[in-house]
Design a protein around this motif. Structure first.
Motif, PDB file in Angstrom:
ATOM      1  N   VAL A  43     161.047  -3.751 -62.138  1.00  0.00           N
ATOM      2  CA  VAL A  43     159.773  -4.115 -61.515  1.00  0.00           C
ATOM      3  C   VAL A  43     158.865  -2.899 -61.451  1.00  0.00           C
ATOM      4  N   ARG A  44     159.405  -1.757 -61.054  1.00  0.00           N
ATOM      5  CA  ARG A  44     158.618  -0.523 -60.963  1.00  0.00           C
ATOM      6  C   ARG A  44     158.032  -0.170 -62.323  1.00  0.00           C
ATOM      7  N   GLU A  45     158.828  -0.321 -63.368  1.00  0.00           N
ATOM      8  CA  GLU A  45     158.370  -0.001 -64.712  1.00  0.00           C
ATOM      9  C   GLU A  45     157.303  -0.982 -65.193  1.00  0.00           C
ATOM     10  N   LYS A  46     157.528  -2.268 -64.990  1.00  0.00           N
ATOM     11  CA  LYS A  46     156.595  -3.281 -65.486  1.00  0.00           C
ATOM     12  C   LYS A  46     155.260  -3.255 -64.756  1.00  0.00           C
ATOM     13  N   LEU A  47     155.268  -2.937 -63.450  1.00  0.00           N
ATOM     14  CA  LEU A  47     154.026  -2.918 -62.676  1.00  0.00           C
ATOM     15  C   LEU A  47     153.378  -1.538 -62.632  1.00  0.00           C
ATOM     16  N   ASN A  48     153.953  -0.561 -63.290  1.00  0.00           N
ATOM     17  CA  ASN A  48     153.421   0.800 -63.331  1.00  0.00           C
ATOM     18  C   ASN A  48     153.202   1.353 -61.927  1.00  0.00           C
ATOM     19  N   LEU A  49     154.183   1.221 -61.067  1.00  0.00           N
ATOM     20  CA  LEU A  49     154.044   1.660 -59.685  1.00  0.00           C
ATOM     21  C   LEU A  49     154.125   3.170 -59.535  1.00  0.00           C
ATOM     22  N   ASP A  50     154.589   3.888 -60.541  1.00  0.00           N
ATOM     23  CA  ASP A  50     154.691   5.333 -60.461  1.00  0.00           C
ATOM     24  C   ASP A  50     153.380   6.030 -60.834  1.00  0.00           C
TER      25      ASP A  50
END
Length: 119
Positions: A74-81
């Protein structure tokens, strides 16, 4: 008589077309639609098939690991970083600064009732 012959021809044609469709379906049962994936993400994605892993180990640890993998996905797909866009930061800051200007005409007070000290 010509109307009867015309009707017979139409019924015969419809019957033959229907028969042809049913016969072709019986001979060639692999007429289903198939398509290749277009995006590289879809090509690279491989789902774990249920029942392929052996039922060894602690199920709680397996659940934790699965949850970690899901969170990373999820973090990768939503570009949360990635950092916030400067335009988004500007809108958030201006909204925060202008709250009191917006609330004062409605309530007649500088501060909201939750901010006042009622001693």
């Amino acid at each position: 008589m010509s109307k009867l012959v015309s009707l017979f021809r139409r019924v015969t044609i419809v019957f033959l077309v229907g028969l042809t469709v049913f016969v072709l379906q019986g001979y060639n049962s692999n007429l289903s639609a198939r398509a290749e994936t277009v995006t590289p993400e879809a090509r690279a994605y491989q789902a774990k098939q249920p029942g392929t892993e052996l039922n060894r180990g602690n199920p709680i640890e397996k659940a934790k690991e699965s949850l970690k993998e899901t969170a990373e996905n999820v973090r990768e797909k939503l570009n949360l970083d990635e950092p916030l866009d400067p335009g988004t930061k500007e809108v958030l800051n201006s909204a925060q600064k202008n709250v009191e200007k917006t609330v004062k005409p409605i309530t007649g007070k500088e501060q909201g009732s939750y901010q006042q000290n009622t001693n």
